[in-house]
Every structure is written in C-alpha cells, then in structure tokens.
Write a protein that holds these residues in place. Structure first.
Motif, PDB file in Angstrom:
ATOM      1  N   PHE A  71       3.938   0.257  13.526  1.00  0.00           N
ATOM      2  CA  PHE A  71       4.660   1.113  12.432  1.00  0.00           C
ATOM      3  C   PHE A  71       3.679   2.030  11.650  1.00  0.00           C
ATOM      4  O   PHE A  71       2.654   1.987  11.682  1.00  0.00           O
ATOM      5  CB  PHE A  71       5.226   0.102  11.472  1.00  0.00           C
ATOM      6  CG  PHE A  71       6.271  -0.634  11.930  1.00  0.00           C
ATOM      7  CD1 PHE A  71       7.538  -0.482  11.725  1.00  0.00           C
ATOM      8  CD2 PHE A  71       5.867  -2.059  12.235  1.00  0.00           C
ATOM      9  CE1 PHE A  71       8.511  -1.247  12.249  1.00  0.00           C
ATOM     10  CE2 PHE A  71       6.911  -2.937  12.905  1.00  0.00           C
ATOM     11  CZ  PHE A  71       8.246  -2.542  12.850  1.00  0.00           C
ATOM     12  N   ASN A  72       4.327   3.249  11.755  1.00  0.00           N
ATOM     13  CA  ASN A  72       3.395   4.336  10.973  1.00  0.00           C
ATOM     14  C   ASN A  72       4.198   4.622   9.723  1.00  0.00           C
ATOM     15  O   ASN A  72       3.585   5.613   8.961  1.00  0.00           O
ATOM     16  CB  ASN A  72       3.364   5.443  11.699  1.00  0.00           C
ATOM     17  CG  ASN A  72       4.695   5.986  12.286  1.00  0.00           C
ATOM     18  OD1 ASN A  72       5.862   5.514  12.081  1.00  0.00           O
ATOM     19  ND2 ASN A  72       4.569   6.774  13.628  1.00  0.00           N
ATOM     20  N   VAL A  73       5.313   4.157   9.209  1.00  0.00           N
ATOM     21  CA  VAL A  73       5.935   4.431   7.727  1.00  0.00           C
ATOM     22  C   VAL A  73       6.399   3.135   7.208  1.00  0.00           C
ATOM     23  O   VAL A  73       7.142   2.220   7.888  1.00  0.00           O
ATOM     24  CB  VAL A  73       7.086   5.190   8.134  1.00  0.00           C
ATOM     25  CG1 VAL A  73       7.717   5.473   6.711  1.00  0.00           C
ATOM     26  CG2 VAL A  73       6.780   6.584   8.640  1.00  0.00           C
ATOM     27  N   ILE A  74       5.870   2.857   6.026  1.00  0.00           N
ATOM     28  CA  ILE A  74       6.539   1.589   5.271  1.00  0.00           C
ATOM     29  C   ILE A  74       7.333   2.060   4.119  1.00  0.00           C
ATOM     30  O   ILE A  74       6.707   2.807   3.176  1.00  0.00           O
ATOM     31  CB  ILE A  74       5.180   0.708   4.796  1.00  0.00           C
ATOM     32  CG1 ILE A  74       4.382   0.213   6.190  1.00  0.00           C
ATOM     33  CG2 ILE A  74       5.813  -0.486   3.946  1.00  0.00           C
ATOM     34  CD1 ILE A  74       5.416  -0.595   6.936  1.00  0.00           C
ATOM     35  N   GLN A  75       8.461   1.701   4.029  1.00  0.00           N
ATOM     36  CA  GLN A  75       9.411   2.205   3.158  1.00  0.00           C
ATOM     37  C   GLN A  75       9.456   1.384   1.917  1.00  0.00           C
ATOM     38  O   GLN A  75       9.907  -0.122   2.014  1.00  0.00           O
ATOM     39  CB  GLN A  75      11.089   2.528   3.621  1.00  0.00           C
ATOM     40  CG  GLN A  75      10.968   3.460   4.572  1.00  0.00           C
ATOM     41  CD  GLN A  75      12.419   3.573   5.284  1.00  0.00           C
ATOM     42  OE1 GLN A  75      12.398   3.994   6.257  1.00  0.00           O
ATOM     43  NE2 GLN A  75      13.262   2.756   4.940  1.00  0.00           N
ATOM     44  N   THR A  76       9.019   1.600   0.810  1.00  0.00           N
ATOM     45  CA  THR A  76       8.796   0.837  -0.506  1.00  0.00           C
ATOM     46  C   THR A  76       9.148   1.570  -1.802  1.00  0.00           C
ATOM     47  O   THR A  76       9.281   2.950  -1.699  1.00  0.00           O
ATOM     48  CB  THR A  76       7.481   0.114  -0.577  1.00  0.00           C
ATOM     49  OG1 THR A  76       7.396  -0.641  -1.390  1.00  0.00           O
ATOM     50  CG2 THR A  76       6.557   1.319  -0.864  1.00  0.00           C
ATOM     51  N   VAL A  77       9.373   0.957  -2.712  1.00  0.00           N
ATOM     52  CA  VAL A  77       9.971   1.397  -3.925  1.00  0.00           C
ATOM     53  C   VAL A  77       9.168   1.199  -5.092  1.00  0.00           C
ATOM     54  O   VAL A  77       8.512   0.470  -5.568  1.00  0.00           O
ATOM     55  CB  VAL A  77      11.154   0.741  -4.427  1.00  0.00           C
ATOM     56  CG1 VAL A  77      12.203   1.455  -5.274  1.00  0.00           C
ATOM     57  CG2 VAL A  77      12.463   0.577  -3.070  1.00  0.00           C
ATOM     58  N   ILE A  78       8.942   2.344  -5.952  1.00  0.00           N
ATOM     59  CA  ILE A  78       7.983   2.382  -7.027  1.00  0.00           C
ATOM     60  C   ILE A  78       8.842   1.507  -8.282  1.00  0.00           C
ATOM     61  O   ILE A  78       8.575   0.580  -8.793  1.00  0.00           O
ATOM     62  CB  ILE A  78       7.992   3.751  -7.661  1.00  0.00           C
ATOM     63  CG1 ILE A  78       6.959   4.066  -6.448  1.00  0.00           C
ATOM     64  CG2 ILE A  78       6.882   3.639  -8.980  1.00  0.00           C
ATOM     65  CD1 ILE A  78       6.397   5.750  -6.975  1.00  0.00           C
ATOM     66  N   LEU A  79      10.169   1.933  -8.680  1.00  0.00           N
ATOM     67  CA  LEU A  79      10.941   1.348  -9.667  1.00  0.00           C
ATOM     68  C   LEU A  79      11.848   0.537  -8.871  1.00  0.00           C
ATOM     69  O   LEU A  79      13.010   0.869  -8.318  1.00  0.00           O
ATOM     70  CB  LEU A  79      11.520   2.560 -10.644  1.00  0.00           C
ATOM     71  CG  LEU A  79      10.577   3.340 -11.241  1.00  0.00           C
ATOM     72  CD1 LEU A  79      11.684   4.375 -12.064  1.00  0.00           C
ATOM     73  CD2 LEU A  79       9.505   2.669 -11.930  1.00  0.00           C
TER      74      LEU A  79
END
Length: 443
Positions: A71-79
C-alpha cells in the motif's frame, strides 16, 4: 508440472524526502514528479479511525504492515466519524476547543504530526480527510455540524500550512454528498483554504457516499485533481465497480478516477449478517473490475480495520474480528499483487474493451472485463470465476506471450491457448467457480 513464477514481495526501502505527485499531461493518471514523473498507481487502505483510536505503537505496526503489503496510501480522518469531537483519541486528547474548527488542541495535532512523519519515513501518503462528512452534513451519524463556509476556509488553510511538507493527498467529503448551497459552499471554501496554503504541491479529491461519484458534484471545479467514487457495501457483484469509471470519464473527462471505497472484506452484505459477509474474493473482484475499467488505482478496506474494532468497543455494523487479527486477513496482500502487476505494465495506456471477447460470461458476477492498449501490444482480461474465454484470432497480436496471473498469490503460469477454427480459446486452471478468478495477460 505447473511452475509458478512469483513476483517479488519485498518491502521498499525507507524514504524520508517528501514525494510530490501531479496529474500526467494527458490527464489520464497520477505521476510522481519527484521520481521523474513515474506513474503512481494509487493503492489505498481505509483506516478512517487510525488517528482517533490507535496509539503510536499500534500505528507503527499497522503502517509497517501495510507498507510491506504494497500500500502507498492510507486513508484516515482528522475529525473522525466515531464521536471524534467528543471522545478523546488514544492519548486522551480532543481535537478542538469549544467545537471550533479554527481553535485546535495542540496535543491532538501533535499526534497527527507524528503519524505524518512516520508515513513519510515509510514512503506512504496519508489520504488525509480534514473531517468526516457528518461535521458539515450530519444526515446520519453523530455530528455535530460545526462548519460554516467561513471557518471551513480558515480550517483548510491551517491544515495546508501545517502539512504542506508531508506526503499527503487531501480527501474532502468524508462519506457525504453536498445537498444544499451551504454544503457546497463549505466544501469549496475548505478547498480554497487548502489551495491557498499548498498551491499545486499536493493533490486534492473528494470522497462521496455510497453509490455516488465526485464528478456528479464537482465536475467543473478546478480544485479537484482526480475524482473518486464509492461502490460501497450494498450488494454482491456490484456493477458500479465497472460502470462508474466510464461514467466519471463522461462527466469529467481529462482527470483520473479512483474507487475510494468498495465492498470491505469481512463486512456484512448490505449491512445485514443474515445476507452473509464479503470476503477476499469480493474485494479482488471489485478491485480488478474497477482497475481494468479505467481507474488509476484502487482502495481496499477491511470492515474491522477502518474502525479499529476490538473487544470492549461498540462494533459498527456488526464488526466481529479484532482489528489486529484482521490485518492478517488475505485481502490486503492480494491488493499488493494487483499493484505489482500493474506497475510492471503500461497500465495507464489501457482502455476497456467490452467487444473484445467472442464468447465469455457477461452477467451474474461472472462478467469478464477486458482492457487493452490502443496498439494491442497488451491485453488484460479478468474472469472472476475462471470461465473459458474465446477470442477471434485476428484480434490477437502476432507472436504474443500468454500467461495466467493468479490474483490470490501473485504467481504466473505461462501457457499456449487452444486453436479452435478462427478463434483462440483461453481456459483458466481448475474448475470454473466463485473465487477461482484469474487474469489473462497477453503481451
């Protein structure tokens, strides 16, 4: 005796320099301009709650595992979605003071800084969502709605200024569609604030809710570099995986597209366990259908990992496997095989061709998607059940090599097709059945 030719699964060396991405001159794909405009095949994993629920040791374990699997992108959320404004992160910190997006609690963002540093060191991009969508369009979830156009622009600029030197792809939206003038104004204001800080040094896109495409809302907006769609978790054999890339290219030509959220591994079908559960085959089917239909990469997800579920936490939508166990489920490694094959080929030149086959299944989850380069020097065909495929001989390049690529293992089997009159017959190994999927490579 069949000999499997295994692709290398070695993890790349650690990187420390910032990587710069851009869109290719013809608008067809993402390129890494730090590395001589090398094509960048987007392979993402959804870890929406990573910044909220995981501590630093857990984060390191997870990111190292995902890097090793390709994997070269990890989708995650600040709020974050799961009471992200009112329940502290793993360090005991809330993100905002007085629910004000422009009034940050520094210890919370210092943790985000450390995660960004770690991702940089591993050569991973954070697909960073400034907020989950319930903070501007609650509709469902917990909210509260805290954004206005005015504070959204300030918040976007503050984020851009803080993370402009990191490997970040900005993803607005957060599983929500804009539904009224204020929603559109908030999204565009946040994008404006980001652009004021980052210019064109980082890419920006939008993650819509299930069954939608960002091109339905922002086809003409200059701030969006590539489009996302979400095929979601509603049904088996979801044809949106191969229909939506074509729809996006019609609605917003000249920009790449990525499936930002397909059916998650170990997710109940249509959110109801009585229907059964999506497994690694469903994840592979969604990925190969999407990529061969024109996406510039793909996003994988495991239902337990996005929410970092573990015993003692309320399971969302019947999550059932501790996330540290789920990281070893087979679907993730199989996505790495997809990336390695595509990066070994001129995937950015492929065009879907629904008329290539003379005979092959086209319904009931057995649909075979075929993509080829304009000069026919490369043809890829994905058969989900390993069905026999027949092609007119005149369509095949002379002197071609033929091999079956196994999307479960990354192995390859060279072979010679059977001649049958004026056609060539391609019969994958083993009996045709669900999960016996293969990729035909003609080169």
């Amino acid at each position: 005796m069949i000999r499997l030719l295994l692709l290398c699964t070695c993890a790349p060396a650690l990187l420390t320099a910032q990587l710069r991405l851009a869109i290719s001159a013809d608008g067809s794909h993402i390129v890494n301009i730090t590395q001589n405009t090398t094509p960048f095949f987007y392979l993402g994993d959804t870890a929406w709650e990573l910044l909220h629920r995981a501590d630093e040791a857990e984060t390191r374990m997870y990111l190292q595992d995902r890097q090793a699997k390709g994997f070269n992108v990890i989708q995650t959320v600040i709020l974050a979605e799961l009471e992200g404004l009112t329940t502290p992160n793993a360090n005991g910190d809330l993100p905002l003071d007085n629910l004000d997006p422009t009034n940050w609690n520094e210890p919370y963002f210092a943790h985000v800084d450390r995660v960004a540093d770690l991702a940089d060191s591993l050569g991973i991009f954070l697909g960073l969502l400034p907020t989950w969508g319930d903070k501007f369009n609650k509709k469902w979830g917990v909210g509260p709605e805290v954004f206005t156009p005015e504070n959204a622009e300030v918040y976007g600029r503050m984020l851009g200024e803080r993370y402009q030197e990191h490997n970040v792809i900005w993803i607005l939206g957060g599983d929500r569609n804009p539904e009224n003038e204020e929603d559109f104004a908030i999204v565009r204001a946040m994008a404006k604030g980001l652009r004021a800080a980052i210019g064109d040094t980082q890419l920006v896109t939008y993650h819509p809710q299930g069954g939608y495409r960002s091109s339905q809302f922002f086809a003409d907006d200059e701030w969006i570099d590539f489009h996302m769609f979400q095929s979601g978790h509603g049904s088996l054999n979801d044809k949106q995986n191969y229909d939506f890339p074509r729809d996006v290219n019609r609605e917003a030509p000249g920009k790449p597209v990525v499936n930002g959220e397909p059916a998650y591994e170990d997710h109940p079908i249509n959110w109801r366990p009585v229907n059964g559960w999506f497994d690694d085959f469903d994840a592979r089917q969604a990925a190969w259908w999407s990529v061969l239909s024109g996406t510039d990469g793909h996003t994988f997800g495991n239902h337990n990992i996005w929410q970092m579920w573990q015993p003692g936490r309320e399971p969302i939508s019947s999550a059932r496997t501790p996330w540290k166990e789920a990281v070893h489920y087979p679907g993730a490694a199989q996505m790495g095989h997809l990336r390695r094959l595509m990066e070994s080929l001129p995937y950015y030149d492929l065009e879907v061709d629904w008329d290539f086959l003379t005979a092959g299944p086209n319904s009931s989850g057995r649909e075979t998607v075929v993509a080829r380069t304009p000069n026919d020097s490369l043809v890829l065909a994905y058969t989900p059940y390993g069905d026999e495929l027949i092609v007119q001989t005149e369509k095949l390049p002379e002197g071609a090599d033929y091999r079956w690529f196994d999307p479960r293992t990354g192995g390859e089997i060279p072979f010679k097709p059977e001649e049958r009159g004026e056609t060539m017959v391609f019969d994958p190994p083993f009996a045709a059945e669900r999960g016996n999927d293969w990729v035909l490579v003609i080169q």
